[in-house]
Design a protein around this motif. Structure first.
Motif, short mmCIF file in Angstrom:
data_model
loop_
_atom_site.label_atom_id
_atom_site.label_comp_id
_atom_site.label_asym_id
_atom_site.label_seq_id
_atom_site.Cartn_x
_atom_site.Cartn_y
_atom_site.Cartn_z
N ALA A 460 0.84 -1.19 0.00
CA ALA A 460 0.00 0.00 0.00
C ALA A 460 0.88 1.25 0.00
O ALA A 460 0.51 2.29 -0.53
CB ALA A 460 -0.92 -0.02 1.22
N ASP A 461 2.05 1.13 0.62
CA ASP A 461 3.02 2.22 0.67
C ASP A 461 4.26 1.80 -0.11
O ASP A 461 5.05 0.99 0.37
CB ASP A 461 3.38 2.54 2.12
CG ASP A 461 4.42 3.64 2.22
OD1 ASP A 461 4.76 4.24 1.18
OD2 ASP A 461 4.89 3.91 3.34
N PRO A 462 4.45 2.30 -1.34
CA PRO A 462 5.59 1.87 -2.15
C PRO A 462 6.90 2.56 -1.80
O PRO A 462 7.92 2.29 -2.42
CB PRO A 462 5.16 2.23 -3.57
CG PRO A 462 4.32 3.46 -3.37
CD PRO A 462 3.60 3.27 -2.05
N ASN A 463 6.89 3.46 -0.83
CA ASN A 463 8.11 4.16 -0.47
C ASN A 463 9.14 3.21 0.15
O ASN A 463 8.79 2.24 0.82
CB ASN A 463 7.80 5.27 0.54
CG ASN A 463 7.05 6.43 -0.09
OD1 ASN A 463 7.53 7.02 -1.04
ND2 ASN A 463 5.88 6.73 0.43
N ILE A 464 10.40 3.54 -0.06
CA ILE A 464 11.49 2.83 0.59
C ILE A 464 11.84 3.61 1.86
O ILE A 464 12.16 4.80 1.79
CB ILE A 464 12.70 2.72 -0.34
CG1 ILE A 464 12.34 1.86 -1.56
CG2 ILE A 464 13.90 2.13 0.39
CD1 ILE A 464 13.42 1.81 -2.62
N HIS A 465 11.75 2.94 2.99
CA HIS A 465 11.99 3.59 4.28
C HIS A 465 13.37 3.20 4.80
O HIS A 465 13.70 2.01 4.90
CB HIS A 465 10.93 3.18 5.29
CG HIS A 465 9.55 3.62 4.91
ND1 HIS A 465 9.10 4.90 5.06
CD2 HIS A 465 8.51 2.92 4.36
CE1 HIS A 465 7.84 4.99 4.64
NE2 HIS A 465 7.48 3.81 4.20
N PHE A 466 14.18 4.19 5.12
CA PHE A 466 15.52 3.99 5.64
C PHE A 466 15.53 4.24 7.15
O PHE A 466 14.85 5.14 7.64
CB PHE A 466 16.51 4.94 4.97
CG PHE A 466 16.61 4.78 3.49
CD1 PHE A 466 17.54 3.91 2.94
CD2 PHE A 466 15.78 5.49 2.63
CE1 PHE A 466 17.65 3.76 1.56
CE2 PHE A 466 15.88 5.35 1.25
CZ PHE A 466 16.81 4.49 0.72
N SER A 467 16.33 3.47 7.87
CA SER A 467 16.46 3.69 9.31
C SER A 467 17.84 3.24 9.76
O SER A 467 18.52 2.47 9.08
CB SER A 467 15.38 2.95 10.10
OG SER A 467 15.48 1.55 9.90
N ALA A 468 18.27 3.75 10.93
CA ALA A 468 19.58 3.40 11.46
C ALA A 468 19.57 3.53 12.97
O ALA A 468 18.87 4.37 13.53
CB ALA A 468 20.67 4.27 10.86
N ASN A 469 20.35 2.68 13.60
CA ASN A 469 20.57 2.78 15.04
C ASN A 469 21.91 3.49 15.23
O ASN A 469 22.93 2.88 15.50
CB ASN A 469 20.57 1.40 15.67
CG ASN A 469 20.64 1.45 17.18
OD1 ASN A 469 20.60 2.53 17.76
ND2 ASN A 469 20.77 0.29 17.79
N GLY A 470 21.88 4.81 15.00
CA GLY A 470 23.10 5.61 15.00
C GLY A 470 23.08 6.55 13.82
O GLY A 470 22.01 6.90 13.30
#
Length: 498
Positions: A460-470
């Motif tokens: 439903a959400d085609p966005n690429i989501h980026f995340s980081a622990n730092g």
């Protein structure tokens, strides 16, 4: 009465016409990968360059989405990107291949294309016989069978198949995947001066040989070549147990590197290295093209791995081939990268420089989609982990503390759970990713590691989501990729060529 290949072509064409609307309605049909119009595809076969074109054949059951009697389907291209479907090359229409024209290879000799394949025969009690067979073509479209050229030698079971033929120092060689009567996997070697008459020289490598311990009950799809001064043996061993991050699929594809002595029929080699760390990769085959490149294509699937639950079977087709990959040997490692010709698919480039990732889930405008190419360069990685999503149920993660790279996807057999494949990766520098509706191929650190997988979710959400622990800093490029595949009921004619 046995049907001719032209009658079989007509049956397949009629079946395609009957169900073409069903197949075309599948949202998981791929845009730029090779797949069957209908039915089941598996191993690539006969990868070769002939008369100015690339030829790739493939194991094909056009009548159902199960492993049954196999034909050789056939695609032709002049650039490794745009492919045309040619008529069936081989059909199981003789006594020596009546239960399937199994996998094999191709070579060019005297301006002719020679196909070597395994003829599979089963009696009424389910007992197997196998023959290594030859077919020859002058135009690359119509093949004339010459029948069996090799019978199973003493000491081996009828699990004796997948002939790969190559030339070394002016001499023809053939390696065949085999199982000994003691239930051990081996690769055996033959030689020939004319491609018709072959001499058996025994095992080149195998389970329990050359310092290798117990290593499977059958070795399939062998391939031997020399690359940048190193001899490489690719095999698909069956019967290996999982070991940490290794051997977690049902069957496996990988390589040994070392030195082959063709006179003494020995192969001094090191450890076995898996070619692809993802969920779906098997039966790769290589060739040398007119530019001198060693190219490889694999089956983006895996034998007996939940095929009945693939959602594409509802639309009367299943499986695809990988993108063509360019192989190089560097610093003791076989590197794989997508061929440069694929860049012609790119459009609508998006670029971001020095993107900071310092928490949970950020997305970037227009870095999204279901069919795309993504390049990520890691400028700084001062974080314990970095990850990004593809759709709602697929996640790619680098764990800096554990030094692992992982791909997680939804488990089709249990949609309440996920499954993951990982590899050890000391550092992360680059990621190049190809997404094609229901497939993903990820090339890490300029081909040092590769993950291939089929993924089935329309987000439903085609966005690429980026995340980081730092804190992480990235350069990101993204392209949309052109759609090449359209449902086509017309095969290339035997007489008109391409």
């Amino acid at each position: 009465m046995t049907k001719t290949i032209f009658e079989i072509e007509e049956l397949i064409t009629n079946r395609i016409k009957e169900i073409q609307n069903i197949v075309a309605d599948d949202p998981y049909r791929l845009h730029y990968h090779l797949m069957p119009q209908i039915g089941l595809l598996n191993d690539p076969n006969g990868f070769a360059y002939f008369n100015g074109c690339y030829h790739i054949f493939y194991q094909w059951n056009p009548f159902e989405t199960k492993h049954g009697i196999k034909y050789w389907g056939h695609y032709i291209s002049d650039d490794l990107v745009h492919w045309k479907e040619a008529p069936i090359a081989l059909a199981p229409d003789q006594w020596y291949d009546k239960n399937g024209c199994y996998s094999g290879s191709a070579v060019v000799h005297d301006n002719k294309l020679y196909l070597f394949y395994t003829g599979n025969v089963m009696d009424d009690d389910g007992n197997r016989e196998s023959y290594q067979c030859l077919a020859v073509s002058e135009d690359g479209l119509e093949f004339h069978k010459r029948g069996p050229i090799i019978h199973v030698p003493e000491g081996y079971t009828p699990h004796f198949r997948d002939p790969k033929v190559f030339c070394e120092a002016g001499k023809w060689y053939m390696v065949v995947g085999a199982q000994t009567t003691e239930g051990k996997g081996e690769v055996v070697l033959y030689t020939s001066t004319d491609l018709d008459n072959w001499t058996f020289h025994g095992p080149l490598a195998g389970s329990g040989r050359n310092g290798l311990g117990d290593f499977g009950y059958m070795w399939e799809c062998p391939d031997v070549f020399r690359l940048d001064g190193q001899d490489i043996l690719i095999i698909c061993p069956q019967g290996l147990e999982p070991r940490g991050y290794e051997f977690n699929n049902i069957f496996h594809s990988g390589y040994f590197s070392g030195k082959v002595d063709y006179e003494q029929v020995t192969f001094e080699h090191g450890r076995f290295t898996e070619l692809d760390r993802g969920f779906d990769f098997y039966a790769p085959q290589t060739m040398i093209d007119d530019r001198g490149r060693r190219l490889m294509v694999g089956w983006m699937g895996n034998a007996e791995e939940g095929e009945s639950i693939h959602p594409t079977t509802r639309y009367e087709w299943i499986h695809t081939l990988t993108l063509p990959r360019h192989l190089e040997w560097k610093d003791g490692k076989l590197l794989q990268n997508p061929v440069e010709e694929l860049q012609c698919l790119r459009e609508n480039e998006i670029e971001y420089m020095d993107v900071p990732i310092d928490g949970d889930k950020i997305s970037l405008p227009n870095v999204q989609g279901n069919v795309l190419e993504l390049e990520i360069t890691i400028k700084e990685l001062d974080a314990t982990s970095f990850s990004f999503t593809l759709g709602e149920n697929n996640e790619i993660t680098y764990d800096k503390l554990k030094k692992t790279f992982s791909l997680k996807r939804l488990n089709l057999a249990d949609e309440n759970n996920y499954e993951k494949r990982s590899c050890v990766l000391n550092e992360l520098n680059t990621i190049r990713l190809f997404k094609d509706t229901s497939s993903v191929e990820i090339f890490i650190n300029n081909g040092e590691e590769v993950f291939s997988a089929r993924i089935f979710d329309y987000p439903a959400d085609p966005n690429i989501h980026f995340s980081a622990n730092g804190n992480v800093s990235l350069d990101i490029k993204k392209w949309s990729l052109k759609k090449l595949n359209a449902f086509n009921t017309n095969h290339v004619n035997h007489t008109i060529g391409i």
